[in-house]
Design a protein around this motif. Sequence first.
Motif, PDB file in Angstrom:
ATOM      1  N   ILE A 189     -11.463  -8.956  -4.150  1.00 46.70           N
ATOM      2  CA  ILE A 189     -11.037  -7.535  -3.151  1.00 46.70           C
ATOM      3  C   ILE A 189      -9.519  -7.409  -3.740  1.00 46.70           C
TER       4      ILE A 189
ATOM      5  N   LEU B 188     -21.228  -0.482   2.368  1.00 46.10           N
ATOM      6  CA  LEU B 188     -20.462  -1.429   1.136  1.00 46.10           C
ATOM      7  C   LEU B 188     -21.309  -2.462   0.839  1.00 46.10           C
TER       8      LEU B 188
ATOM      9  N   LYS C 154     -13.305   6.259   1.389  1.00 52.61           N
ATOM     10  CA  LYS C 154     -12.896   5.795   2.764  1.00 52.61           C
ATOM     11  C   LYS C 154     -12.751   7.495   3.676  1.00 52.61           C
TER      12      LYS C 154
ATOM     13  N   LEU D 101     -13.363   1.490  -4.282  1.00 49.40           N
ATOM     14  CA  LEU D 101     -13.159   1.861  -2.458  1.00 49.40           C
ATOM     15  C   LEU D 101     -11.778   2.345  -2.214  1.00 49.40           C
TER      16      LEU D 101
ATOM     17  N   GLU E 271      -7.034  -4.776  -3.105  1.00 46.04           N
ATOM     18  CA  GLU E 271      -6.819  -3.968  -1.958  1.00 46.04           C
ATOM     19  C   GLU E 271      -5.239  -4.160  -1.411  1.00 46.04           C
TER      20      GLU E 271
ATOM     21  N   VAL F 224     -12.635  -6.179   4.949  1.00 44.34           N
ATOM     22  CA  VAL F 224     -13.607  -6.171   4.029  1.00 44.34           C
ATOM     23  C   VAL F 224     -13.912  -7.606   3.969  1.00 44.34           C
TER      24      VAL F 224
ATOM     25  N   PHE G 131     -18.933  -0.231   6.946  1.00 44.64           N
ATOM     26  CA  PHE G 131     -19.004  -1.663   6.228  1.00 44.64           C
ATOM     27  C   PHE G 131     -20.560  -1.860   5.734  1.00 44.64           C
TER      28      PHE G 131
ATOM     29  N   VAL H 189     -14.416  -5.538  -5.881  1.00 47.66           N
ATOM     30  CA  VAL H 189     -14.089  -4.387  -4.809  1.00 47.66           C
ATOM     31  C   VAL H 189     -12.708  -3.608  -5.178  1.00 47.66           C
TER      32      VAL H 189
END
Length: 219
Positions: free
Chosen positions: A6, A109, A102, A79, A8, A17, A106, A50
């Motif tokens: 992830i 996703l 966004k 994302l 992010e 997430v 969830f 992601v």
Amino acid sequence: MNRILIAEDERRIASFVEKGLRGNGFVTTVVEDGEAAYEYARSGQFDLMVLEIGLPLADGFTVLRRLREARVAIPVIILTARDSVADKVAGLEGGADDYVPKPFAFEELLARVRLRLKAGGTPEATVLRVGGISLDLRTRRVHVDGRAVELSTREFALAEVFCRHPDQVLTREQLLSQVWGFDFDPGSNVVDVYVRYLRKKIGSDRIETLRGTGYRLKA
């Protein structure tokens, strides 16, 4: 068990997430900038990433371009709050496998993650067996030479990493990253503590110490 990276930088979203994916049986690692995202994604340890576009140090488009130029085929789901048609086209033409704007649900996703993993033909192992050790990833049951052994959540996660890499030297930093996540203290001795716990339960001779380097599970 599939491993998800992830990338992010907004911690609230990253935590949301990560908790959702872990709750559905995935192993997750979070990174917060583009350089880390690139290095982790090209390590070969992850089945899918992601990716947020607006990352510091290197944005998501740059990360994606560098990965594809390096022929790294990891599936990537973007994302991001950037939901313009131009951004979507840029992401997909740049090598992304999917694009989720966004705000997002969830469940959507999760469905897209599962779809991309299935499309990529990534097998999800359910039982790991190494030298008399058997780990059932679905039931979390462990057997050593035929006898049942109870492991805590962290002990099981550590055992899983070892069993996925038998006879491979794993540094403390690698184990910290994979078991305790990206946000760890590199000076912590928690790895050594949990290796001792694990040795008591699976046999002290199974995990070899390589001084100054790390540990290795003997197959």
